[in-house]
Enzyme design. Structure first.
Site, short mmCIF file in Angstrom:
data_model
loop_
_atom_site.label_atom_id
_atom_site.label_comp_id
_atom_site.label_asym_id
_atom_site.label_seq_id
_atom_site.Cartn_x
_atom_site.Cartn_y
_atom_site.Cartn_z
N CYS A 47 -49.23 13.43 60.76
CA CYS A 47 -49.20 13.70 59.74
C CYS A 47 -48.57 12.98 58.32
CB CYS A 47 -49.54 15.10 58.95
SG CYS A 47 -50.74 16.20 60.12
N GLU A 48 -46.89 13.07 58.61
CA GLU A 48 -46.59 12.33 58.46
C GLU A 48 -46.02 11.31 58.32
OE1 GLU A 48 -44.12 13.13 55.94
OE2 GLU A 48 -44.47 15.67 56.39
N SER A 49 -45.94 9.99 58.99
CA SER A 49 -46.53 9.01 59.72
C SER A 49 -47.37 8.23 60.75
CB SER A 49 -44.89 8.67 60.22
OG SER A 49 -44.86 8.77 61.56
#
Length: 216
Positions: free
Chosen positions: A84-86
């Site tokens: 979800c971050e990268s």
């Protein structure tokens, strides 16, 4: 007296060749049909798995397992945060300057480097190194899990919005009637982020369990 067989019943080289070609075509068609059945069966059996792996990549699993174990985390949670971050892009940089797989701000990276006693060798570019980024991210995630008594909702919200923001939300009765748990997250961006991470976490749990079984 034997009646001669009509000419139409007498085999000829031309008819024999036609018959052989017909048999050969039938064999080729049968082989093609079996191949198509086999390919179809393969995709039916494997496509769901391949589609799931494309949506939930199993990358950097060695580092994720290593640092999850070191800092007492569930590797599926770490994998979900990275997704979800990268989206598993080690060179990712956000519009506010967060870097690497787990999108760590340079200032946070310096602070974590001090906590891990590696400030002498730390540079901001260290966050683009997958091993370093996952190690730092796992330490920070573990720090938040300890702070919030293992509650994944508050931990994930704080990872995204910051501890100060979560502290403010917990002081607001409409968001936290008991002042401890978040019943609602007022930021739609953070709320969607938390939902995505927790959803991905549920998807990653069986994938990591299966990988562990295969490695055993």
């Amino acid at each position: 007296m034997t009646t001669p067989m009509p000419d139409s019943f007498t085999p000829t080289p031309r008819r024999s060749r036609r018959r052989r070609r017909k048999i050969q075509r039938s064999i080729v068609l049968l082989i093609l049909f079996l191949l198509l059945v086999g390919v179809g069966a393969y995709f039916i059996l494997n496509f769901p798995k391949q589609a799931q792996e494309a949506q939930y990549p199993m990358e950097y699993t060695t580092a994720i397992r290593k640092y999850s174990q070191e800092f007492g985390l569930d590797p599926a949670h770490v994998a979900a945060v990275i997704l979800c971050e990268s989206s598993y892009r080690p060179q990712a940089v956000s519009n506010v300057g967060a870097m690497g797989l787990m999108q760590i701000m340079p200032e946070t990276g310096k602070w974590i480097a001090q906590k891990l006693d590696v400030e002498d060798i730390y540079t901001d570019d260290s966050l683009f190194d997958p091993e370093t980024n996952i190690r730092f991210g796992c330490w920070f995630l573990s720090y938040l899990m300890d702070k919030y008594d293992g509650d994944m909702t508050r931990t994930t919200a704080a990872y995204h919005a910051g501890e100060g923001t979560v502290k403010k939300w917990l002081q607001e009765e409409e968001n936290s009637p008991d002042g401890v748990n978040l019943s609602s997250i007022p930021s739609s961006v953070t709320n969607n982020y938390v939902k995505k991470v927790l959803h991905a976490y549920e998807k990653y749990k069986p994938l990591y369990a299966q990988e562990e079984e295969e490695a055993a």
